[in-house]
Design a protein around this motif. Sequence first.
Motif, PDB file in Angstrom:
ATOM      1  N   ALA A  18       2.981   0.225  -5.063  1.00 13.23           N
ATOM      2  CA  ALA A  18       1.587   0.501  -4.686  1.00 13.23           C
ATOM      3  C   ALA A  18       0.869   1.267  -5.788  1.00 13.23           C
ATOM      4  N   THR A  27       0.829  -1.211   0.000  1.00 10.47           N
ATOM      5  CA  THR A  27       0.000   0.000   0.000  1.00 10.47           C
ATOM      6  C   THR A  27       0.861   1.258   0.000  1.00 10.47           C
ATOM      7  N   ARG A  28       2.174   1.087   0.107  1.00 11.85           N
ATOM      8  CA  ARG A  28       3.097   2.213   0.082  1.00 11.85           C
ATOM      9  C   ARG A  28       4.262   1.868  -0.844  1.00 11.85           C
ATOM     10  N   CYS A  69       0.288   6.474   1.203  1.00  4.81           N
ATOM     11  CA  CYS A  69      -0.293   5.201   1.623  1.00  4.81           C
ATOM     12  C   CYS A  69      -1.716   5.090   1.087  1.00  4.81           C
ATOM     13  N   ILE A  85      -0.519  -3.830  -8.249  1.00  5.63           N
ATOM     14  CA  ILE A  85      -1.272  -4.573  -7.241  1.00  5.63           C
ATOM     15  C   ILE A  85      -2.123  -5.654  -7.903  1.00  5.63           C
TER      16      ILE A  85
END
Length: 317
Positions: A14, A9-10, A66, A19
């Motif tokens: 990301a 997520t970071r 994030c 993803i």
Amino acid sequence: MDFGMTIPTRGPLAEPQTIEQLARRADQLGFAYLAVPDHIVVPRKIDSRYPYSPSGNFPGSESGSCLDQFSVLTFLAAVTTGPRLVTSVTVIPHRGALESAKLVATIDVLSHGRMTLGVGAGWMREEFEALGAPSFDQRGQVTDEYLEAFKILWTEDDPVFEGDFVRFRNISFLPKPVQKPHPPIWVGGESGPALRRTARYGDTWYPIGNNPRFPLGSIDRFAERVQRLGEIAAEEDRDPASISLVYCALWFDEHKTLTLDDGSRHLLSGSVEQIVEDVGALAETGVQGLMLNFQRDTLEQSLDSMQHFADVIRPAL
């Protein structure tokens, strides 16, 4: 033994297409879990000590970027069909109790019953303050009370709760989760309070093995902590056998050998033969799942790492 992997997520991985490719490939390779971490904001200055690095510094904090955990999980529900979707972990006091319970129930419905709620009380005071969350110093009490409230919301037709931090009545909470009685609760953390929270509320203990304060990087150290969990469970009138174990190895890298403070090899590092031996020893200790980290500098390297595990390590087990 079930195997899972973390989803970023970071950082540079990301990105939506990255993803999706990681998740779809994990699904194709038969990974059992996709685990997503939780940060809503990253403060510019962090004095709080990060639990999982020797220095206490939070890795990657300089970027400040994030993605929201539950939004990523919803995305994963849409692009996969097999793996369980795991919050790894949700910092429970960051969101309201009803909001979090609704998010979990919704993703469980959308994923046809694949949601797992990993939970923790949090470690970063600055993020609590930025979010206007309940007091950082009361985070353990808040977490426990919210977990009680979740179960009532997920299971009762006319949910009512009167606590110190959350109260509700006169509400319909629908739809209920697909899984009965509710999605599994995995309790993260390695401390005494985390073990007691597991015994009281958890279906699974979900520790990370490289916390310097509570090191679990050898079979002996991990087995001692599992024994302590069993003792606490007995104190709480809970059958220790009703608590499953999933071990998280964020440091996993098939090309690195790590050492412990006594000079011995860190669990789940080294040669293929050593990693296979470690998995067997963890299984003998009662571990039913392993969460591994295949995130590398690029998408191609990450996919290669996943493939190496599927082609070389998993068949050797």
